[in-house]
Design an enzyme around this catalytic site. Sequence first.
Site, PDB file in Angstrom:
ATOM      1  CE  LYS C  78      -3.998   1.972   2.510  1.00 33.58           C
ATOM      2  NZ  LYS C  78      -4.881   1.832   3.690  1.00 33.58           N
ATOM      3  CB  SER C 189      -8.175   3.842   2.671  1.00 35.52           C
ATOM      4  OG  SER C 189      -7.346   3.152   3.590  1.00 35.52           O
ATOM      5  CB  SER C 213      -8.684   1.216   5.625  1.00 36.91           C
ATOM      6  OG  SER C 213      -9.318   2.461   5.505  1.00 36.91           O
TER       7      SER C 213
END
Lengths: 95, 490, 524
Positions: C78, C189, C213
Amino acid sequence: MSLDKATVAKIAHLARIKVPEADQEHLAGELSNILNFVEQLNEVDTVGVQPMTSVAPHKLRRRPDAVTDGGVRDAVLLNAPETAEGFFVVPKVVE
Amino acid sequence: MTSVIEGTSLIQGETGNWEVVIGLEVHAQVVSNAKLFSGASAQFGAEPNTQVSFVDAAFPGMLPVINEYCVEQAVRTGLGLKAQINLFSVFDRKNYFYADLPSGYQISQFQQPIVGKGEIVLDMPDGSSRTVGVTRLHLEMDAGKSLHDQHPSKTYVDLNRSGVALMEIVSEPDMRSAEEAAAYVRKLRAILRYLGTCDGNMEEGSMRCDVNVSVRRPGGPLGTRTETKNVNSIRYVQMAIEYETRRQIEVLEEGGTIVQETRLWDTTKFVTRSMRSKEEAHDYRYFPDPDLLPLELEQDWVDAIKATLPELPDEKKARFISDYKLSPYDAGVLVAERASAAFYETVAKGRDPKLAANWTMGELFGALNKQGKGIDQSPVSAENLGGLIDLISDNTISGRIAKDVFAEMVETGKPAALIVEEKGLRQVTDTGAIDSAIAGVLAANPDKVADYKGGKEKLFGFFVGQVMKQTQGKANPALVNELLTKKLKE
Amino acid sequence: MTDLTKLTMTGALEGLAKGEFTSVELTEAHVRAVEASRALNAYITETPDQAIAMSERADAQRAKGEAGPMNGLPIAVKDLFCTAGFQTTAGSHILEGFKPPYESTVTANLWRDGAVMLGKVNLDEFAMGSSNVTSYFGPVISPWSPGVLVQRDAAETDAGFLAEVTAAIRQPRPVQEWQWSRKLVPGGSSGGSAAAVAARCAMAATGTDTGGSIRQPASFVGIVGIKPTYGRCSRWGIVSFASSLDQAGPMTRTVADAALMLGSMCGYDPKDSTSVDMPVPDFKAALTGDIRGLKVGIPKEYRVDGMPAEIEKLWQQGIDWLRAAGAEPVEISLPHTKYALATYYIVAPAECSSNLARYDGVRFGLRVEGGDLKEMYENTRAEGFGAEVKRRIMIGTYVLSAGYYDAYYRKAQQVRTRIAQDFEEAFKLCDVILTPTAPSTAFEIGANMDDPIAMYLNDVFTVPASLAGLPGISVPAGLASDGLPLGLQILGRPFDEATVLKVAGVVESAADFTALPPFVSARY
């Protein structure tokens, strides 16, 4: 709670985000909606309840007083938009 | 026009008397190797940005970890101020934007500081003491440094200081004159130096004062205060308070009101002035730093620090008064610095303490003052000063000769005995030698002898002087007196 | 697409151990999958050269008998984790081009254990969002979006010089292109992480979870995602959103893979004051499947108004599966559940308003000049941050400001204490808690955009455990009637990830979720 444009301008200033006057009204509406949403917390009885400071279960750890870092000026300045003579450079600040 | 009313701390204005109310916030840099929340060096004076870690420069994802020794230093200082140590304290973020504050917040302690109420006893120049309350002491990180004079349109930023540990020590508004404020800073600095928690070096900025001043009618309600920031010498603290007091009284007497504001001490014009840039309403949005947990201390740990505290100025002063029978004033002067107190104690050991105090405070401090040196740079060691006093006490030299010997010691660093030997300054106690000197002087001045005997007794001093001259000052003065009196009676 | 991208990490480790293929081969297959999946916009930065170099090193280590637990496994990171020398953007314009001179602890742990980095994947800007539409680098398209793979001649759309050349040699250049009938969000997210793992262009990915997330996107794309207990994974080197909530975790296709990767990611880090100094258990060893006698709490407050019946049904299905495996469902009460979102939307923005103050155009990232310092700040932050980030910074600034702190921030932290106490009480009656992960399946890109609150409601089931710092996992449990995946969430006691994983393993076996997203099945 309903925010007015002046409050939006004040918050924007505190947060150092330029908000054009034309956008203030709209933003005031959005922020007011969020504040109205969170106001349901007033229903909760919190008399005598300690505010949470951390969910971590341990005590704050302390490190020994040894110099283990620094001396990396080039790396520290590497990503800076403007530098000179080993300093970060910003527009002039008048005190 | 204002003037101080003799014997009080009240100030006479145009419309009556005023009282000034003073509180001080002192920022003291903690003596430590590394910074409060990062492992970068906390040393003063390095090349720009060479003592900066990614934590100090607030890079993405960087986190603070607290330096144990800085916590210990804060606790030690709290104990030295006889203050309450809070076993539970919290670090908060104080949010504001500035070029030398990389994270956009200062990690400080707001509602729950590590140290609570304490006190400082002031030693006033007249020998009296006065107690000033300490409200709190908290730990916080320093910001970096902005340089505005390197470029016409740019500000340069050095983050070496960013993250260095500071103690903010806040006093109660207990002071009533600039002199008291100066005495407060002096005493606080002495305590910090005794404890070794701050070097107290105001020129390098390791101690800075924010001065809160307000005026009121004696006994009346508190007036609105102003805060003059970053005053960096004791003299300036005094001057800033005096200026601000005058200014506020004048404003009030002309019917104006005092604005609660932050002011700046102008070190060239010697005035305080409003900081326009800081006038805009501040809203620091304090909240507990979620990267840190509350700081929890063990009572045992605090007790262990307490056990290692040195004797502090107040206790030392009390001991000097009782053990050495010194006046409170002399004791206060001697304990002002740990090193001078230690010096004195070495000199006084096994000797007349009053004599030791006189020589240390009079001759030695005078000589050091003249040379602009500290006690730790004294050319005369405590042992050597003691040696000199020994020579006086056993009548080897007179007090008069001792001053010359001392001057030579300051010059060369040699022991007193060596100088006395080399220069042959040993006091003459041989009555034969003194008698013959007296005989010579009397024989050379028959008219004065006649005058003396005719009633002009003041001439006795003249004869003593001549005899001392004959013996190059080495004659024991008491002996000269005794023998001369005897001779003149003949 | 080759078979190697179909493997789970656990399966690939066996193949690598047996010498059936090398890490270089496994990595090359994934590098090609990354290229073939660009239409999803899952990756912000592809690092194929680094991937190959790391896979070569992994093979060499294996040859020396020094293979770490993640040896040779290509994964995505990420773009919130700082990676030394590789652009780290947090999905924001304000950090575009930022190359950290340091490596986050979590990624460093993964590389230590032999994992291979394929690149940095997309996310909501500063991890603020539930749909991955707030990224400066564009939204991520879920591989579950319905669509067809069409072939067309690229030469037709070439322009300028290239058009002349292709016209001259009259060679058609066939390209495959996706035509979507609906573009769905992958959740957020960690949307890029979720999409990459579901689309088989990464064997696994790191995620971060502040209010859901990891778990919500895992549910949306039919993969496994676990948020460990707050303090398990070091936050050092992860771009902060809300410090008291942020926690890293793995996103994988199986529970066993999650156990494997979590073991590498977590561990005590003295550089993070909130990291816990506790031994890391062997999570894989916990996957015994034996949950006999375990008490599974079913919180009555999670039956929220307007929850689709099929989610309710799936939840009941989950309860039945666990009962069939010998566990005992017990009804529990988490009375302050309904206040969790409001609490979260005060605490998280407050922390973010302060955490994001460092993006000021001075030391890294974007600078937009201005007449003076203040103007430079305001211009930089106005242009560098997107609408959602600005909204949250401003709400956070407001709730901390003088006169409002007690009414908002302090109140929220008090309610948060209550929420944590609810869980403490509940865990006196049960060992784990079973809930749906999200109140809906994936929605279309562009939906909920004009109503931040509607968007926030996505996190209604995930936020309470975040506020209490508890471990939580989402496991794919089935498909809804719209053909999209739905996950079930299992929450556990602090630091009891092992039990959470064990129960998740049972759900996984019972659900036997094998559905493939259209984007993948069309290629296999």
